[in-house]
Design an enzyme around this catalytic site. Structure first.
Site, mmCIF file in Angstrom:
data_model
loop_
_atom_site.group_PDB
_atom_site.id
_atom_site.type_symbol
_atom_site.label_atom_id
_atom_site.label_comp_id
_atom_site.label_asym_id
_atom_site.label_seq_id
_atom_site.Cartn_x
_atom_site.Cartn_y
_atom_site.Cartn_z
ATOM 1 N N GLU A 147 -46.251 45.390 33.066
ATOM 2 C CA GLU A 147 -45.809 46.327 32.024
ATOM 3 C C GLU A 147 -44.527 45.944 31.305
ATOM 4 O O GLU A 147 -43.951 46.783 30.601
ATOM 5 C CB GLU A 147 -45.702 47.756 32.600
HETATM 6 C C1 BMA Z 1 -47.917 51.950 36.472
HETATM 7 C C2 BMA Z 1 -47.451 50.994 37.492
HETATM 8 C C3 BMA Z 1 -46.277 51.505 38.200
HETATM 9 C C4 BMA Z 1 -46.286 52.992 38.321
HETATM 10 C C5 BMA Z 1 -47.588 53.616 37.942
HETATM 11 C C6 BMA Z 1 -47.570 55.100 37.961
HETATM 12 O O1 BMA Z 1 -48.140 51.602 35.243
HETATM 13 O O2 BMA Z 1 -47.349 49.724 37.009
HETATM 14 O O3 BMA Z 1 -45.088 51.052 37.625
HETATM 15 O O4 BMA Z 1 -45.955 53.320 39.589
HETATM 16 O O5 BMA Z 1 -47.899 53.225 36.679
HETATM 17 O O6 BMA Z 1 -46.669 55.616 37.042
#
Ligand code: BMA
Length: 881
Positions: free
Chosen positions: A427
């Site tokens: 991300e």
């Molecule tokens: C995502 C993951 C984490 C996170 C999850 C829930 O996109 O990559 O960074 O824990 O969402 O929010």
């Protein structure tokens, strides 16, 4: 050629606590575990203790190891102290003299030393606070944007999740978290690796075997078949001055390795033996398990006018839809995880129908036991490099630390057949988009990237692919997750994190069908863990202190705004009973409905050659690192949530799907109302005439066509009456390795009607895949007088479930606190009148069985909670339900 390894695990380790040396109970070790074992701190997972233990991460901690090396008959041995990993800012002294300073949790260190046999040597390892170091770096280099954790984490090469995440506590631990040992040798094998190429027609495997040595000049290579027979004997590799040598092995008709959903996992063994003419008796040997397979990530244009490109995997030439899950570290303190824990977890993934685990970039490069279990059980691994949710810096020291880390870690992991993809980050591109950082895809000059507001592009698009090319060129590389389309939310290219349900626009989960992509590498819905797991972190508290909205339950849910989101989705869809078992049941049912809806519809988009519109779906997340409410489908104590079972049914080799779609008249004639699949909550004041039609399809992951009969039945929910006019049987042939549409827009009823579709075997009408479509939202339907009955088989290995009326979410459990060893073959069932659902169960022994279903909470005198069961009723007594 003499080599000797002394694992210092059994040496005498102690740690310093308030000027006292206390014996260590763990090796490898993390400081919280030592403090806990020594009785100096309460359990960080219990109650809200985490809050009061933050001082641990602010302090400096010292470990001491006293050891001796034995006298040997060999002269001139090299002696090296090896540290496989020090977490993180460590200074190491040997007998008072500094021999190492380390700043990266994932570096391995080999320190040549002079040790005297028979004398007690002392190693002192001092770990200073990663938080303090990080803040100093932050001060020097400036603040950078991130999601999750303390901003200083971006400068520190330490497991990001130690800083806290939206599912994990802030537990800034430290210590010698991987093995420490002494190696003594005349010569040693540094590494042996076989880069495997399997020809297109699968008839031949070529193993490009590279060896690296330190001292010694001949390495003998042997290859053993999966059955243990010697297939290649004694191929000698002569190493050059640089210590490197190579040879090639060609294998005809190799036994190929497949993910579990496609086939078997034969593992060859490659053995390298370092010999020397001067000392033939003792040698250094390294072995590597080898799976021979052809694995490719395919991104090519689709046919039939579908936009964009595919994102799917081909294993041994077979294109496959890859269902799976995201993996986070299975503990805040990974040193206490055993090999058995890893095997159990990978087993849960396999039994849950998952063919891939994505080792997510905010955790750790996993333990050897994890990858070994994936190799042995046939799970594909998508390996992120450890960058997550941040704008990482690019100053030279940082880049060189990362380069060394990645080369060492990939060097360790590259021989595992399970690893099919290395991915640059989690991300970070999404965050860059949100921040509107400069990113010009047309600009292919990396030097320019460093001058933009998004310099980390250099890491993901230059540094890391070069590391992979150098160390593991046989593994595909993908710059980020998500990445690859015109932007990170492009459903038609690259992979996608679909968070518009839960985060983002907080869309109803019923809209998942319209939210898919070419490969959904994350999506999720939260649920509370099992009441027994909740009990494990609240057991010191009085009953009155533990309720769904209590401080302790909030503390054990780290997601921002979870009250509104979980509460919102629940209020939108379900009724629930306001106590812990009721809350756990309802949130798990919500999660199970949401996630199975997504899998059912997205898998349907795997439509065969040229129409691979969705190549895979990974649920966020398989597991937890502590007991909490999170998106995990299995809780920290390895209790599968309801979603684990409902997802598994969607991922069976053959599954069936049915949906109701609203159509209504408009100026251009009748048209499908966008996103109205299976109805949606939250559309008040809409009294327009609408028509409901039904579609049905099936998915077949096997490589053969399958004949079946689709049987459709419809029932009024409240009365339980079947509607015979809507009963239907249809002979169908399911195409191999794709979905097949079976019914298109047949007229249907909507209100208070549930459809149950099953695929039956033509020979005997036995149902082998079933699904149902319920009107939404569930909260509007009434479920009186279901009369759910359980009959336990005399040998107590199965329970038969029946119901008088259509019943949602039948959840079987055992009574009381002890459920160890109890394994349900299926659970969270939809049961229809006339069905006899036989559920196998392992380990039931003499335990009593209890049951809950959607609506049972509101039949006041007929509920059996986990902690509440009347005694002395015969097993199949109706009152028991
Ligand atoms: C995502 C993951 C984490 C996170 C999850 C829930 O996109 O990559 O960074 O824990 O969402 O929010």
């Amino acid at each position: 050629m003499y080599t000797q390894t002394l694992d210092l695990k059994s040496a005498s380790w102690s740690f310093n606590y308030e000027d006292q040396w206390l014996p260590c109970a763990h090796s490898p070790s993390q400081i919280h575990l030592e403090l806990l074992s020594a009785g100096k701190i309460p359990d960080p997972f219990e109650g809200m203790n985490e809050k009061d233990l933050q001082w641990i991460g602010e302090r400096c901690w010292t470990y001491r190891c006293e050891f001796e090396i034995p006298e040997l008959d060999h002269d001139d041995l090299k002696t090296v102290l090896v540290f496989e990993g020090l977490d993180t800012f460590a200074t190491v002294r040997l007998d008072g003299k500094q021999i190492l300073k380390s700043e990266n949790q994932f570096h391995t260190h080999r320190i040549p030393t002079n040790l005297t046999p028979g004398r007690t040597h002392t190693l002192t390892l001092t770990f200073s606070s990663a938080l303090h170091h990080g803040h100093a770096l932050l001060h020097t280099h400036g603040n950078r944007a991130l999601w999750n954790g303390d901003a200083s984490r971006l400068y520190v090469r330490k497991a990001p999740y130690h800083y806290g995440w939206d599912w994990g506590p802030v537990l800034m631990t430290c210590g010698p978290w991987r093995e420490v040992r002494v190696e003594r040798y005349e010569g040693r094998l540094v590494d042996v690796v076989a880069k495997v190429e399997v020809t297109d027609n699968l008839s031949t495997a070529t193993l490009d075997v590279e060896v690296e040595t330190e001292g010694g000049d001949v390495v003998t290579i042997q290859l053993f078949s999966p059955e243990g027979d010697l297939v290649v004997d004694g191929q000698d590799v002569r190493v050059g001055k640089d210590g490197k040598g190579r040879t090639e092995i060609t294998l005809k008709d190799p036994e190929l390795w497949y993910p579990h959903s496609l086939g078997v996992q034969p593992l060859y063994e490659l053995r390298a033996v370092l010999t020397s003419p001067t000392s033939p008796s003792t040698t250094h040997t390294l072995t590597r398990p080898l799976g021979l397979r052809r694995a490719k990530l395919i991104q090519r244009p689709l046919k039939h006018d579908a936009p964009g490109t595919t994102f799917h995997f081909e294993i041994n030439g077979v294109p496959m839809f890859v269902p799976g899950a995201d993996w986070i570290p299975a503990d805040s303190f990974t040193c206490r995880l055993t090999d058995k824990d890893y095997e159990d977890w990978v087993d849960l993934a396999v039994r849950g129908g998952h063919a891939m685990l994505r080792v997510w970039g905010g955790g750790i490069y996993e333990s050897e036991a994890f990858y070994r279990a994936c190799d042995e059980k046939g799970v594909l691994v998508w390996q992120d490099i450890l960058f997550a949710c941040g704008q990482y810096p690019t100053h030279p020291e940082f880049l060189s630390s990362v380069e060394r880390e990645v080369k060492e870690e990939l060097g360790r992991l590259r021989h595992h057949p399970s690893i099919v993809l290395v991915c640059g980050n989690n991300e970070d591109y999404m965050l860059a988009e949100q921040l509107k950082l400069e990113y010009d895809p047309e600009d292919t000059n990396p030097e320019n990237w460093l001058k933009t507001s998004f310099p980390a592009r250099w890491i993901y698009e230059k540094l890391l692919p070069e590391c992979v090319e150098d160390v593991a060129p046989h593994i595909d590389y993908h710059p980020g997750s998500p990445w690859g389309g015109k932007d990170t939310m492009d459903p038609n290219g690259g992979d996608l994190h679909q968070w518009n349900v839960w985060h983002g626009s907080q869309a109803p989960y019923q809209t998942y069908p319209a939210l898919g992509g070419r490969f959904v590498s994350e999506f999720g819905m939260q649920a509370a863990p099992h009441p027994r797991t909740i009990k494990s972190f609240t057991h010191g508290m009085s009953e009155g202190e533990v309720y769904p909205q209590s401080a302790v339950m909030d503390h054990h849910n780290k997601a921002d705004g979870h009250e509104k989101r979980l509460g919102g989705y629940l209020v939108e869809n379900f009724r629930w009973k306001d106590d812990i078992p009721g809350w756990s049941y309802a949130t798990q049912l919500l999660q199970s409905e949401a996630l199975s809806t997504a899998y059912r519809h997205w898998r349907r988009a795997w439509r065969g050659e040229g129409r691979e519109e969705c190549g895979g779906v990974l649920v966020w997340q398989l597991n937890d690192c502590w007991p909490c409410t999170s998106w995990a489908v299995v809780d920290y104590e390895k209790r599968a949530k309801m979603a684990w079972f409902t997802i598994r049914r969607e991922l069976a080799t053959i599954s069936v799907g049915v949906e109701r779609v609203e159509k209504r008249d408009g100026p251009e004639g009748e048209k499908v109302v966008k996103g109205a699949v299976d109805g949606q909550p939250g559309q008040p004041f809409d009294y327009a005439e609408k028509k409901v039609v039904l579609n049905a399809w099936a998915c077949n992951a096997s490589l053969k066509s399958v004949s079946a009969i689709l049987q459709l039945r419809a029932y009024e929910i409240k009365s339980g009456e079947e509607l015979p006019a809507l009963r239907l049987r249809k002979e169908v042939t399911l195409a191999p390795n794709s979905s097949t549409e079976i019914l298109t827009e047949i007229d249907a009823e909507d209100t208070d009607v549930v459809y149950n579709a099953c695929l039956l075997a033509p020979e005997d009408d036995a149902a082998f895949a079933c699904t149902s479509s319920w009107p939404q939202p569930f909260k509007h339907s009434l479920f009186p007088a279901r009369n759910v009955q359980l009959t336990i088989s005399p040998d107590r290995t199965s329970v038969t479930v029946t119901a008088d009326r259509p019943t949602k979410g039948v959840w079987l459990d055992v009574v009381g606190d002890d459920d160890r060893g109890v394994n349900w073959g299926d659970n969270c069932l939809d049961v229809f009148p006339g069905d006899e659902r036989v559920v196998e169960v392992e380990g039931l022994e003499e335990r009593e069985v209890c049951v809950r279903w959607y609506g049972s909470d509101f039949e006041k005198d007929k509920i059996f909670d986990v902690y509440d069961v009347p005694k002395n009723l015969p097993e199949n007594s109706p009152e028991k339900n």
